[in-house]
Scaffold this motif. Sequence first.
Motif, PDB file in Angstrom:
ATOM      1  N   UNK A 193       0.814  -1.207   0.000  1.00 50.76           N
ATOM      2  CA  UNK A 193       0.000   0.000   0.000  1.00 50.76           C
ATOM      3  C   UNK A 193       0.855   1.267   0.000  1.00 50.76           C
ATOM      4  N   UNK A 194       1.992   1.233  -0.671  1.00 49.07           N
ATOM      5  CA  UNK A 194       2.816   2.429  -0.762  1.00 49.07           C
ATOM      6  C   UNK A 194       3.089   3.025   0.597  1.00 49.07           C
ATOM      7  N   UNK A 195       2.830   4.318   0.740  1.00 50.76           N
ATOM      8  CA  UNK A 195       2.861   4.971   2.045  1.00 50.76           C
ATOM      9  C   UNK A 195       1.582   5.781   2.205  1.00 50.76           C
ATOM     10  N   UNK A 196       1.174   5.951   3.447  1.00 45.58           N
ATOM     11  CA  UNK A 196      -0.072   6.643   3.774  1.00 45.58           C
ATOM     12  C   UNK A 196       0.221   7.724   4.800  1.00 45.58           C
ATOM     13  N   UNK A 197      -0.522   8.804   4.726  1.00 44.05           N
ATOM     14  CA  UNK A 197      -0.358   9.886   5.702  1.00 44.05           C
ATOM     15  C   UNK A 197      -1.640  10.026   6.502  1.00 44.05           C
ATOM     16  N   UNK A 198      -1.611   9.602   7.799  1.00 47.97           N
ATOM     17  CA  UNK A 198      -0.435   9.496   8.657  1.00 47.97           C
ATOM     18  C   UNK A 198      -0.306   8.069   9.204  1.00 47.97           C
ATOM     19  N   UNK A 199      -1.275   7.644  10.011  1.00 43.78           N
ATOM     20  CA  UNK A 199      -1.213   6.311  10.627  1.00 43.78           C
ATOM     21  C   UNK A 199      -2.429   5.503  10.199  1.00 43.78           C
ATOM     22  N   UNK A 200      -2.216   4.202  10.047  1.00 44.32           N
ATOM     23  CA  UNK A 200      -3.305   3.372   9.529  1.00 44.32           C
ATOM     24  C   UNK A 200      -3.445   2.067  10.302  1.00 44.32           C
ATOM     25  N   UNK A 201      -4.649   1.521  10.208  1.00 44.25           N
ATOM     26  CA  UNK A 201      -4.929   0.132  10.527  1.00 44.25           C
ATOM     27  C   UNK A 201      -5.647  -0.432   9.307  1.00 44.25           C
ATOM     28  N   UNK A 202      -5.149  -1.531   8.790  1.00 46.64           N
ATOM     29  CA  UNK A 202      -5.643  -2.046   7.516  1.00 46.64           C
ATOM     30  C   UNK A 202      -6.234  -3.443   7.707  1.00 46.64           C
ATOM     31  N   UNK A 203      -7.390  -3.644   7.078  1.00 44.44           N
ATOM     32  CA  UNK A 203      -8.160  -4.874   7.252  1.00 44.44           C
ATOM     33  C   UNK A 203      -8.464  -5.491   5.897  1.00 44.44           C
ATOM     34  N   UNK A 204      -8.484  -6.823   5.865  1.00 47.56           N
ATOM     35  CA  UNK A 204      -9.006  -7.560   4.714  1.00 47.56           C
ATOM     36  C   UNK A 204     -10.082  -8.501   5.228  1.00 47.56           C
ATOM     37  N   UNK A 205     -11.246  -8.348   4.654  1.00 48.70           N
ATOM     38  CA  UNK A 205     -12.416  -9.140   5.068  1.00 48.70           C
ATOM     39  C   UNK A 205     -12.626  -9.077   6.581  1.00 48.70           C
ATOM     40  N   UNK A 206     -12.436  -7.875   7.131  1.00 51.37           N
ATOM     41  CA  UNK A 206     -12.696  -7.638   8.548  1.00 51.37           C
ATOM     42  C   UNK A 206     -11.579  -8.035   9.485  1.00 51.37           C
ATOM     43  N   UNK A 207     -10.496  -8.596   8.970  1.00 53.73           N
ATOM     44  CA  UNK A 207      -9.378  -9.033   9.809  1.00 53.73           C
ATOM     45  C   UNK A 207      -8.214  -8.057   9.613  1.00 53.73           C
ATOM     46  N   UNK A 208      -7.691  -7.506  10.714  1.00 51.69           N
ATOM     47  CA  UNK A 208      -6.577  -6.573  10.600  1.00 51.69           C
ATOM     48  C   UNK A 208      -5.314  -7.322  10.174  1.00 51.69           C
ATOM     49  N   UNK A 209      -4.696  -6.833   9.092  1.00 50.18           N
ATOM     50  CA  UNK A 209      -3.484  -7.470   8.574  1.00 50.18           C
ATOM     51  C   UNK A 209      -2.238  -6.640   8.840  1.00 50.18           C
ATOM     52  N   UNK A 210      -2.414  -5.390   9.317  1.00 46.95           N
ATOM     53  CA  UNK A 210      -1.245  -4.579   9.618  1.00 46.95           C
ATOM     54  C   UNK A 210      -1.620  -3.195  10.082  1.00 46.95           C
ATOM     55  N   UNK A 246     -13.910  -9.830  -2.209  1.00 44.60           N
ATOM     56  CA  UNK A 246     -13.211  -9.567  -0.963  1.00 44.60           C
ATOM     57  C   UNK A 246     -13.226  -8.058  -0.732  1.00 44.60           C
ATOM     58  N   UNK A 247     -12.949  -7.645   0.496  1.00 46.52           N
ATOM     59  CA  UNK A 247     -12.944  -6.215   0.798  1.00 46.52           C
ATOM     60  C   UNK A 247     -11.681  -5.841   1.566  1.00 46.52           C
ATOM     61  N   UNK A 248     -11.099  -4.724   1.168  1.00 46.57           N
ATOM     62  CA  UNK A 248     -10.001  -4.135   1.915  1.00 46.57           C
ATOM     63  C   UNK A 248     -10.498  -2.826   2.499  1.00 46.57           C
ATOM     64  N   UNK A 249     -10.164  -2.578   3.756  1.00 48.37           N
ATOM     65  CA  UNK A 249     -10.578  -1.339   4.430  1.00 48.37           C
ATOM     66  C   UNK A 249      -9.395  -0.767   5.208  1.00 48.37           C
ATOM     67  N   UNK A 301      -5.698 -18.549   4.160  1.00 47.42           N
ATOM     68  CA  UNK A 301      -7.112 -18.777   4.454  1.00 47.42           C
ATOM     69  C   UNK A 301      -7.965 -17.525   4.527  1.00 47.42           C
ATOM     70  N   UNK A 302      -7.342 -16.336   4.480  1.00 50.84           N
ATOM     71  CA  UNK A 302      -8.132 -15.106   4.611  1.00 50.84           C
ATOM     72  C   UNK A 302      -8.771 -14.689   3.292  1.00 50.84           C
ATOM     73  N   UNK A 303      -8.058 -14.860   2.189  1.00 54.80           N
ATOM     74  CA  UNK A 303      -8.617 -14.498   0.888  1.00 54.80           C
ATOM     75  C   UNK A 303      -9.602 -15.564   0.428  1.00 54.80           C
ATOM     76  N   UNK A 304     -10.757 -15.119  -0.066  1.00 55.16           N
ATOM     77  CA  UNK A 304     -11.796 -16.058  -0.483  1.00 55.16           C
ATOM     78  C   UNK A 304     -12.106 -15.888  -1.965  1.00 55.16           C
ATOM     79  N   UNK A 305     -12.612 -16.911  -2.561  1.00 51.54           N
ATOM     80  CA  UNK A 305     -12.957 -16.861  -3.973  1.00 51.54           C
ATOM     81  C   UNK A 305     -14.131 -15.909  -4.160  1.00 51.54           C
ATOM     82  N   UNK A 306     -14.035 -15.076  -5.183  1.00 49.73           N
ATOM     83  CA  UNK A 306     -15.092 -14.106  -5.424  1.00 49.73           C
ATOM     84  C   UNK A 306     -14.754 -12.766  -4.809  1.00 49.73           C
TER      85      UNK A 306
END
Length: 619
Positions: free
Chosen positions: A285-302, A325-328, A318-323
């Motif tokens: 995800x490159x860089x972001x300004x300023x601080x982040x919490x990142x989720x895939x399918x509701x699970x925080x990945x970093x 998916x959502x990143x937030x 096991x987190x990525x599913x066929x069809x």
Amino acid sequence: MSTYGIRLPKLLQKGCVLQRGEKTRVWGWCDPGQEVQIQLQGKNGSALADAQGRFEAYLENLLPGGPFTLKLQAGTEMQEVTPVYVGDVFVCAGQSNMELPMNRVQERYPEEFAKGGCPGIFVYKAVEDAEFTAPLEDHREGAWHTCMGEELQDVSAFSYFFGKFVKEKYKIPVGIINTSLGGTPAEAWTSREGLQDYPELLAKTAYYRDKGFREQYQKGQDEREKQWHEALAEQETKTAEAPWQKLQVPGIFADQGLDHFSGLVWLKREFEIAEGAGEAGLLRLGTLTESDKTYINGVMVGETGYRYPPRRYQIPEGLLKKGKNEIAIRLVVREGNGRVTPEKAYELVTKTGVRIPLEGTWDCQIRAVSQPGQELIFFSRIPSVMFQGMTAPCLPYTVKGAVWYQGESNDVAPDSYEALLKNMIRDWRAHWKQEKLPFIIIQLPNCDVDIAPGEAWPKIRQAQSRAGELCDTAVTVNLDLGEDYDLHPLNKEGVARRAFLAAQSLIYKENVVWEGPVLEEIKQQERDWILQFDTRDGNALEPQGKTLEQVFEIMDEKGNIQSVPGLVCENRVILKCQDTETVKAVRYAWKSAPGKELLYNRAGLPAGPFCRETERRER
């Protein structure tokens, strides 16, 4: 046997590299009045400890190589340090771009990690230590490390590549003493004696010398910071149903209707997985300004707490599913300059190599709006404290030269930087007792984010160039090695290569081309201004194109600036102006990020930026 035993500084411990040559200092502490015998490579030295128990001796004509054993004896006590190497030792100092570790540039230089680093390079990293009372005699923390295997991850990238160039050219062990810390200005690395002409800076050092004051201030700052984040979280819980809008990723928030926005936003988008479902992967995800919490399918990945580190988050199996998916991304913007940084990678890569691009239109929800976060005070930026805590313990160490990569944190007052930098160089030479200590200055590269506005960076570069007027000093030009959207460019190998070329000329006295074209003269010729260059390699100028449309500017007596095309002819540039009589100065690459159309010599080195007043003909 001595009461206290022989104690050596952390710099003279396992894995150290001693400077080869006529005289190499060895020092330490033992009982006052005790005689210490020192031996290395069959060379002997001796010293008598003074009233404070400090001893100092010189070993003469050490030859490069190793590993060796350094032996010390005081009375019946014997101490050995092994392995010890002999070669060339450099101080690499400055702020974050000098400190930036190899793990931050790993994706750019995978081959360095694939082969496990480079043997024969040893880096001593002084651990951050702001000292407010008096210069330390020894670092509280610090150790020598190889540039191999797992240790490579944490080694300064610039130090590694610079050391590698020296090692490969001269076939000797190389020692790098890295004294660097992000965000520190030049005055933090200057002694109090060196700041005698700066009473306002000395007053600041006295102000923060009180430990009770520092503790109280830090406590208050931490509490204010906590309250600011709590206020955002409180708003966030009340605005879960806020409307969503569209945002282009990557992109600058100010360009998309969020100018001067401070607060908290959520960014999200859906993506499809056809192949690679269930696999582990990597999210970039490159860089972001300023601080982040990142989720895939509701699970925080970093999560990352500040803007500069690249976001590389591991996706568990096991987190990525066929069809679908959502990143937030929950993104906190502190200072009104939010962005998802352009010119970076935004993608998801599965273990088997399936790539899913994430650039494009995202959904954006504003969940909290606030005043900007408080300006944080870091005690490491107070005048003299880095010198006292990190530089001072290095002063007895015999070194070949110093490399200085700094300037970013002085851009709020660029007009004072020339004097500060020259003063710091003289200060170090006086304390190192090496009047001609070679000094290589890394001129700031191109950058256009997270910096002071206007002409701050061109002025800093000019100050660095003028510091090069001091004897035994070289300045390298790096206008083409930065990244317009990153204060911490990844091309540390390129920057280190130019510093090494400068070292070959300045320190090793080799006849090499180490700098790009240098402006010699500006003269008027009818309706043109002719810029004469010394290309340093005896060949013609080699620009990106025959006509340089944007990189040259003229300034009139009223301060008005106008871009003019430059026509290159051999080692001259011809500027055609409508009214040559009003031209007061000519500028070249006088921007924080001047673009790619630059002047080079055949050796591939760029001309440095300049702003030079003209000398008009008599009418």
